[in-house]
Design a protein around this motif. Structure first.
Motif, PDB file in Angstrom:
ATOM      1  N   GLY A 117       0.814  -1.209   0.000  1.00 12.86           N
ATOM      2  CA  GLY A 117       0.000   0.000   0.000  1.00 12.86           C
ATOM      3  C   GLY A 117       0.845   1.256   0.000  1.00 12.86           C
ATOM      4  N   LYS A 118       1.982   1.224   0.690  1.00  9.47           N
ATOM      5  CA  LYS A 118       2.869   2.387   0.757  1.00  9.47           C
ATOM      6  C   LYS A 118       3.452   2.690  -0.624  1.00  9.47           C
ATOM      7  N   VAL A 119       3.887   1.653  -1.348  1.00 14.14           N
ATOM      8  CA  VAL A 119       4.442   1.869  -2.685  1.00 14.14           C
ATOM      9  C   VAL A 119       3.363   2.411  -3.619  1.00 14.14           C
ATOM     10  N   THR A 120       2.148   1.897  -3.507  1.00 12.51           N
ATOM     11  CA  THR A 120       1.041   2.394  -4.330  1.00 12.51           C
ATOM     12  C   THR A 120       0.780   3.866  -4.038  1.00 12.51           C
ATOM     13  N   GLU A 121       0.782   4.236  -2.776  1.00 15.52           N
ATOM     14  CA  GLU A 121       0.584   5.633  -2.385  1.00 15.52           C
ATOM     15  C   GLU A 121       1.698   6.519  -2.964  1.00 15.52           C
ATOM     16  N   LEU A 122       2.930   6.045  -2.874  1.00 17.39           N
ATOM     17  CA  LEU A 122       4.065   6.799  -3.403  1.00 17.39           C
ATOM     18  C   LEU A 122       4.002   6.904  -4.922  1.00 17.39           C
ATOM     19  N   GLU A 123       3.592   5.831  -5.585  1.00 16.78           N
ATOM     20  CA  GLU A 123       3.437   5.874  -7.041  1.00 16.78           C
ATOM     21  C   GLU A 123       2.400   6.911  -7.443  1.00 16.78           C
ATOM     22  N   ASN A 124       1.276   6.958  -6.716  1.00 19.36           N
ATOM     23  CA  ASN A 124       0.223   7.921  -7.028  1.00 19.36           C
ATOM     24  C   ASN A 124       0.726   9.361  -6.918  1.00 19.36           C
ATOM     25  N   VAL A 155       4.592   9.296  -9.823  1.00 14.85           N
ATOM     26  CA  VAL A 155       4.525   8.996 -11.261  1.00 14.85           C
ATOM     27  C   VAL A 155       4.080  10.225 -12.063  1.00 14.85           C
ATOM     28  N   PRO A 156       3.038  10.967 -11.627  1.00 19.77           N
ATOM     29  CA  PRO A 156       2.650  12.160 -12.401  1.00 19.77           C
ATOM     30  C   PRO A 156       3.768  13.206 -12.496  1.00 19.77           C
ATOM     31  N   ILE A 157       4.590  13.322 -11.466  1.00 16.81           N
ATOM     32  CA  ILE A 157       5.701  14.277 -11.492  1.00 16.81           C
ATOM     33  C   ILE A 157       6.726  13.848 -12.537  1.00 16.81           C
ATOM     34  N   VAL A 158       7.101  12.573 -12.495  1.00 20.07           N
ATOM     35  CA  VAL A 158       8.091  12.047 -13.436  1.00 20.07           C
ATOM     36  C   VAL A 158       7.594  12.218 -14.868  1.00 20.07           C
ATOM     37  N   GLU A 159       6.332  11.871 -15.112  1.00 21.32           N
ATOM     38  CA  GLU A 159       5.780  11.955 -16.461  1.00 21.32           C
ATOM     39  C   GLU A 159       5.634  13.403 -16.927  1.00 21.32           C
ATOM     40  N   LEU A 212       7.570  15.738 -16.335  1.00 23.33           N
ATOM     41  CA  LEU A 212       8.900  16.217 -16.716  1.00 23.33           C
ATOM     42  C   LEU A 212       9.452  15.483 -17.937  1.00 23.33           C
ATOM     43  N   GLY A 213       8.608  14.652 -18.562  1.00 26.11           N
ATOM     44  CA  GLY A 213       8.986  14.012 -19.817  1.00 26.11           C
ATOM     45  C   GLY A 213       9.701  12.676 -19.675  1.00 26.11           C
ATOM     46  N   TYR A 214       9.631  12.064 -18.513  1.00 21.96           N
ATOM     47  CA  TYR A 214      10.296  10.789 -18.279  1.00 21.96           C
ATOM     48  C   TYR A 214       9.261   9.723 -17.961  1.00 21.96           C
ATOM     49  N   ARG A 215       9.699   8.482 -17.981  1.00 20.78           N
ATOM     50  CA  ARG A 215       8.844   7.361 -17.608  1.00 20.78           C
ATOM     51  C   ARG A 215       9.319   6.838 -16.266  1.00 20.78           C
ATOM     52  N   CYS A 216       8.378   6.581 -15.390  1.00 20.58           N
ATOM     53  CA  CYS A 216       8.725   5.996 -14.094  1.00 20.58           C
ATOM     54  C   CYS A 216       8.808   4.482 -14.290  1.00 20.58           C
ATOM     55  N   TRP A 217      10.039   3.954 -14.211  1.00 20.76           N
ATOM     56  CA  TRP A 217      10.251   2.518 -14.389  1.00 20.76           C
ATOM     57  C   TRP A 217       9.753   1.758 -13.171  1.00 20.76           C
ATOM     58  N   GLY A 218       9.948   2.331 -11.982  1.00 19.10           N
ATOM     59  CA  GLY A 218       9.506   1.664 -10.766  1.00 19.10           C
ATOM     60  C   GLY A 218       9.922   2.433  -9.531  1.00 19.10           C
ATOM     61  N   ILE A 219       9.329   2.041  -8.421  1.00 20.83           N
ATOM     62  CA  ILE A 219       9.613   2.675  -7.134  1.00 20.83           C
ATOM     63  C   ILE A 219       9.875   1.591  -6.108  1.00 20.83           C
ATOM     64  N   GLU A 220      10.958   1.779  -5.347  1.00 22.96           N
ATOM     65  CA  GLU A 220      11.275   0.893  -4.220  1.00 22.96           C
ATOM     66  C   GLU A 220      11.189   1.723  -2.946  1.00 22.96           C
ATOM     67  N   PHE A 221      10.549   1.160  -1.946  1.00 23.56           N
ATOM     68  CA  PHE A 221      10.542   1.795  -0.634  1.00 23.56           C
ATOM     69  C   PHE A 221      11.031   0.770   0.368  1.00 23.56           C
ATOM     70  N   LEU A 222      12.191   1.037   0.960  1.00 24.48           N
ATOM     71  CA  LEU A 222      12.795   0.122   1.920  1.00 24.48           C
ATOM     72  C   LEU A 222      12.742   0.762   3.293  1.00 24.48           C
ATOM     73  N   SER A 223      11.858   0.273   4.126  1.00 24.00           N
ATOM     74  CA  SER A 223      11.725   0.797   5.473  1.00 24.00           C
ATOM     75  C   SER A 223      12.795   0.154   6.343  1.00 24.00           C
ATOM     76  N   GLN A 224      13.692   0.986   6.849  1.00 22.59           N
ATOM     77  CA  GLN A 224      14.826   0.474   7.617  1.00 22.59           C
ATOM     78  C   GLN A 224      14.838   1.095   9.012  1.00 22.59           C
ATOM     79  N   GLU A 262       2.905  16.469   1.137  1.00 20.06           N
ATOM     80  CA  GLU A 262       2.002  15.333   1.374  1.00 20.06           C
ATOM     81  C   GLU A 262       2.413  14.503   2.584  1.00 20.06           C
ATOM     82  N   ASP A 263       3.688  14.443   2.882  1.00 16.46           N
ATOM     83  CA  ASP A 263       4.255  13.741   4.034  1.00 16.46           C
ATOM     84  C   ASP A 263       3.791  12.276   4.168  1.00 16.46           C
ATOM     85  N   PRO A 264       3.989  11.457   3.098  1.00 20.93           N
ATOM     86  CA  PRO A 264       3.537  10.068   3.156  1.00 20.93           C
ATOM     87  C   PRO A 264       4.464   9.134   3.939  1.00 20.93           C
TER      88      PRO A 264
END
Length: 151
Positions: free
Chosen positions: A3-10, A13-17, A19-31, A66-68
């Motif tokens: 759910g956290k990755v989905t929230e971050l993608e939402n 992804v619009p920011i990356v796109e 600016l003319g780029y494609r978002c290949w993927g997002i990793e969130f590693l909670s440490q 947004e402070d996610p």
């Protein structure tokens, strides 16, 4: 996908796109108290350090508002590179015939780590050939996967 990755993608992804780029993927590693947020971007003309910095600044501004993510975290924006991680079934399908390393969240047939050739996608499963055996690995059980570059 968590759910956290989905929230971050939402959010990202619009920011990356935009600016003319494609978002290949997002990793969130909670440490613990310090986490890592990694955003992979790509473009047909390649990815420059300047592009990563621009997207990082824009993403940081949105994340600050947004402070996610609670607590401290590091934001990294980069190209997926030659050993690119694979996140979706479409990405696996695009790399049929390539060698890949896959780590599962839970063991399958007594193992979590697989290395072999991507043979395709069937439904919601990745077909991976390891030596003489084919494995059907459900996409939602894959924790991490990367292409093994050929030189």
């Amino acid at each position: 996908m968590s759910g956290k990755v989905t929230e971050l993608e939402n959010l990202l992804v619009p920011i990356v796109e935009a600016l003319g780029y494609r978002c290949w993927g997002i990793e969130f590693l909670s440490q613990g108290r310090h986490s890592l947020l990694r955003v992979y971007i790509e473009h047909p003309d390649g990815v420059s350090v300047e592009a990563c910095a621009t997207i990082s600044r824009q993403a940081s501004a949105v994340l600050d508002v947004e402070d996610p993510i609670s607590g401290d975290y590091t934001l990294e924006v980069s190209s997926p590179g030659m050993d690119r991680p694979l996140f979706t079934l479409e990405q696996f399908a695009a790399y049929v015939g390539e060698q890949a390393k896959i780590r599962l969240r839970v063991p399958y047939e007594g193992r979590r780590n697989f290395q072999g050739v991507i043979r395709g996608v069937e439904g919601d499963e990745v077909v991976l050939q390891v030596e003489e055996h084919e494995y059907l690995l459900p996409i939602d059980t894959i924790d991490k996967s990367n292409i093994i570059p050929r030189f």
